[in-house]
Design a protein around this motif. Structure first.
Motif, short mmCIF file in Angstrom:
data_model
loop_
_atom_site.label_atom_id
_atom_site.label_comp_id
_atom_site.label_asym_id
_atom_site.label_seq_id
_atom_site.Cartn_x
_atom_site.Cartn_y
_atom_site.Cartn_z
N ALA A 225 0.31 -1.50 -0.05
CA ALA A 225 -0.31 -0.37 -0.07
C ALA A 225 0.69 1.36 0.57
O ALA A 225 2.06 1.09 0.85
CB ALA A 225 -1.21 -0.02 1.60
N SER A 226 0.28 2.51 -0.70
CA SER A 226 1.08 3.59 -0.69
C SER A 226 1.11 4.26 0.41
O SER A 226 0.23 4.24 0.71
CB SER A 226 0.76 4.54 -1.98
N ALA A 227 1.96 4.94 0.67
CA ALA A 227 1.74 5.40 1.64
C ALA A 227 0.54 6.77 1.68
O ALA A 227 0.64 6.98 3.28
CB ALA A 227 3.35 6.09 1.79
N GLU A 228 0.60 7.27 1.10
CA GLU A 228 -0.35 8.88 0.67
C GLU A 228 -1.72 7.82 0.99
O GLU A 228 -2.91 8.87 0.97
CB GLU A 228 0.15 9.64 -0.07
N THR A 229 -2.04 6.84 0.68
CA THR A 229 -3.53 6.12 0.38
C THR A 229 -3.70 5.61 2.07
O THR A 229 -5.06 5.15 2.65
CB THR A 229 -3.72 4.79 -0.38
N VAL A 230 -2.57 5.60 2.76
CA VAL A 230 -2.38 4.68 4.73
C VAL A 230 -2.47 6.35 5.75
O VAL A 230 -3.39 6.26 6.75
CB VAL A 230 -1.77 3.61 4.63
N ALA A 231 -1.63 6.92 5.74
CA ALA A 231 -1.52 7.84 6.94
C ALA A 231 -2.30 8.95 6.24
O ALA A 231 -2.77 9.35 5.10
CB ALA A 231 0.36 7.92 7.11
N GLN A 232 -1.94 9.70 7.49
CA GLN A 232 -2.60 11.75 7.62
C GLN A 232 -2.34 12.46 8.37
O GLN A 232 -2.13 11.33 9.25
CB GLN A 232 -4.46 10.80 7.93
N ASP A 233 -2.88 13.20 8.52
CA ASP A 233 -2.59 13.49 9.50
C ASP A 233 -0.54 13.73 9.88
O ASP A 233 -1.31 13.70 10.93
CB ASP A 233 -3.78 13.73 11.09
N ILE A 234 -0.18 14.30 9.14
CA ILE A 234 1.30 13.40 9.82
C ILE A 234 2.13 15.47 10.15
O ILE A 234 1.86 16.42 8.96
CB ILE A 234 1.89 13.35 8.67
N ASP A 235 3.09 15.20 10.95
CA ASP A 235 3.33 16.80 10.98
C ASP A 235 4.16 16.66 10.43
O ASP A 235 4.56 17.35 9.84
CB ASP A 235 3.87 16.76 12.71
N LEU A 236 5.53 15.89 9.78
CA LEU A 236 6.65 15.70 9.33
C LEU A 236 6.92 14.83 8.67
O LEU A 236 6.81 13.18 9.24
CB LEU A 236 7.92 15.98 10.89
N VAL A 237 7.40 14.80 7.62
CA VAL A 237 7.81 13.03 6.57
C VAL A 237 9.28 14.00 6.16
O VAL A 237 9.88 14.36 6.28
CB VAL A 237 6.60 13.12 4.91
N ILE A 238 10.31 12.96 6.25
CA ILE A 238 10.96 12.56 6.37
C ILE A 238 11.36 11.52 5.17
O ILE A 238 11.52 10.54 5.46
CB ILE A 238 11.67 12.60 7.29
N ASP A 239 11.65 11.65 4.12
CA ASP A 239 12.06 11.42 2.73
C ASP A 239 13.49 11.01 2.24
O ASP A 239 14.40 11.71 1.75
CB ASP A 239 10.86 11.64 0.85
N ALA A 240 14.06 9.64 2.89
CA ALA A 240 15.07 9.09 3.01
C ALA A 240 15.00 8.52 1.88
O ALA A 240 16.40 7.31 1.54
CB ALA A 240 15.57 8.51 4.04
N VAL A 241 14.41 8.42 0.27
CA VAL A 241 14.11 8.06 -0.69
C VAL A 241 14.63 9.08 -1.91
O VAL A 241 15.15 8.86 -2.93
CB VAL A 241 13.37 6.83 -0.70
#
Ligand SMILES: NC(=O)c1ccc[n+]([C@@H]2O[C@H](COP(=O)([O-])OP(=O)(O)OC[C@H]3O[C@@H](n4cnc5c(N)ncnc54)[C@H](OP(=O)(O)O)[C@@H]3O)[C@@H](O)[C@H]2O)c1
Length: 338
Positions: A225-241
């Motif tokens: 499942a891609s993260a944007e279909t599962v997660a919500q209301d995040i304060d900070l995304v750190i993308d290490a990809v």
């Protein structure tokens, strides 16, 4: 008589087969430098980019180095000699460092060798509670996570943006780490937990158990499942990809939240971020003995740990690079030179 050492040299750019284990003269510490007998050196993405001549960059940015060159920035070892004007280290001290980064980004910092010269201000005493293999795995990944999440530690110009990167408060916040099984990601997860965040780790399924052990509160297997279909209301995304699809994270971040891009090249979401009230920021990691000493306390007392994907003898650096190219790395790949 010239003292010799073993080193892995590059005489041309190319695939893993261009890494050659050879006898060359041992370097000599200059003023302000320490000569370190390397016990272990880890592999980082810039080693692979340079080995390949930074072919993904436009030709004007590609390096034109003087061969032979020696890759590698991250070492753990023992002080073998001390140059003039160096205080604070003694022969025999166990030390670790990220060497001359980004200064030697395009020419190699010389870590894939038995000995390397290190500016004294880039060195720290190795945390006593961990061995050389683990300590060698730490510097670039740990400093990246630290400089993004805790303290940039310098005010040099930021090559990725016109303003300085600023960490955000983590305590009580919900943080999503993309690429959580890799070098930067697994340390970012642990540092965010240490600072009191609720951490969602995104990685392929093989990293789930490890990331739970490292403290992740939730896990998303991006192959299911891609993260944007599962997660919500995040304060900070750190993308290490990194890659072309980083802007998709904007939809899961709260207004007023942040998106930190460890590899920002290709990000196209600045306008969308501004309209959603999300700040986007990046930074380039820089060598710092002071910060390795600070963060080293966390390694020393087990608050964070370096996970080792695999180890290879220095002579087999080419096999280590083949492993790195296969991807899905869990923690760090380390060249062992005991
Ligand atoms: N700004 C800086 O100064 C700086 C400093 C250090 C690194 N970097 C950059 O940051 C990136 C990460 O570095 P690193 O050392 O952590 O690399 P790494 O150890 O190779 O880790 C990358 C991780 O990403 C995971 N991954 C791959 N595709 C993914 C996807 N689509 N979604 C989620 N996870 C995915 C991989 O495992 P799985 O696919 O199995 O989950 C792997 O664990 C590199 O691009 C590097 O160049 C930048």
């Amino acid at each position: 008589m010239t003292q010799m050492m073993k080193a892995v040299q590059l005489h041309e750019f190319g695939g893993p087969e261009v890494l050659h284990y050879q006898d060359i003269p041992r370097p000599i510490a200059e003023a302000g430098e320490v000569l370190v007998r390397v016990h272990a050196a880890s592999i980082n993405p810039p080693d692979l980019y340079l080995r390949d001549g930074y072919r993904a960059l436009p030709p004007v940015w590609q390096p034109s180095p003087v061969f032979p060159l020696i890759l590698g920035t991250d070492i753990s070892g023992e002080v073998a000699a001390i140059g003039d004007e160096v205080a604070g280290f003694n022969v025999g001290d166990a030390v670790y460092a990220m060497v001359r980064f980004p200064q030697d980004l395009m020419k190699g910092s010389g870590a894939y060798a038995e000995y390397v010269r290190v500016p004294a201000h880039e060195l720290a005493l190795k945390p006593q509670g961990i061995d050389h293999v683990q300590a060698a795995g730490a510097p670039m990944s740990l400093l990246t996570a630290w400089q993004f999440l805790i303290d940039p530690g310098h005010d040099e110009p930021n090559p990725f943006q016109s303003f300085q990167h600023e960490p955000v408060p983590l305590d009580g916040k919900t943080i999503l780490v993309n690429g959580a099984g890799g070098g930067v990601g697994h340390l970012a997860v642990q540092i965010a937990k240490w600072k009191g965040a609720h951490v969602i780790a995104v990685a392929s399924g093989k990293h789930e158990a490890l990331l739970g052990n490292l403290g992740a509160d939730e896990f998303i297997d991006y192959t299911k499942a891609s993260a944007e279909t599962v997660a919500q209301d995040i304060d900070l995304v750190i993308d290490a990809v990194g890659g072309r699809h980083m802007a998709r994270f904007l939809s899961v971040i709260k207004r007023g939240g942040s998106l930190f891009l460890v590899n920002p090249l290709g990000f196209t979401g600045h306008t969308a971020a501004a309209s959603r009230g999300i700040s986007v920021s990046s930074a380039q990691v820089r060598s710092s003995g002071r910060q390795l000493a600070q963060a080293g306390h966390l390694l020393d007392n087990g608050i964070i740990r370096v996970v080792v994907d695999s180890t290879y003898p220095l002579a087999d650096a080419s096999a280590a690079h083949q492993r790195a190219s296969r991807g899905s790395i869990q923690g760090k790949i380390v060249l062992n030179n005991l």
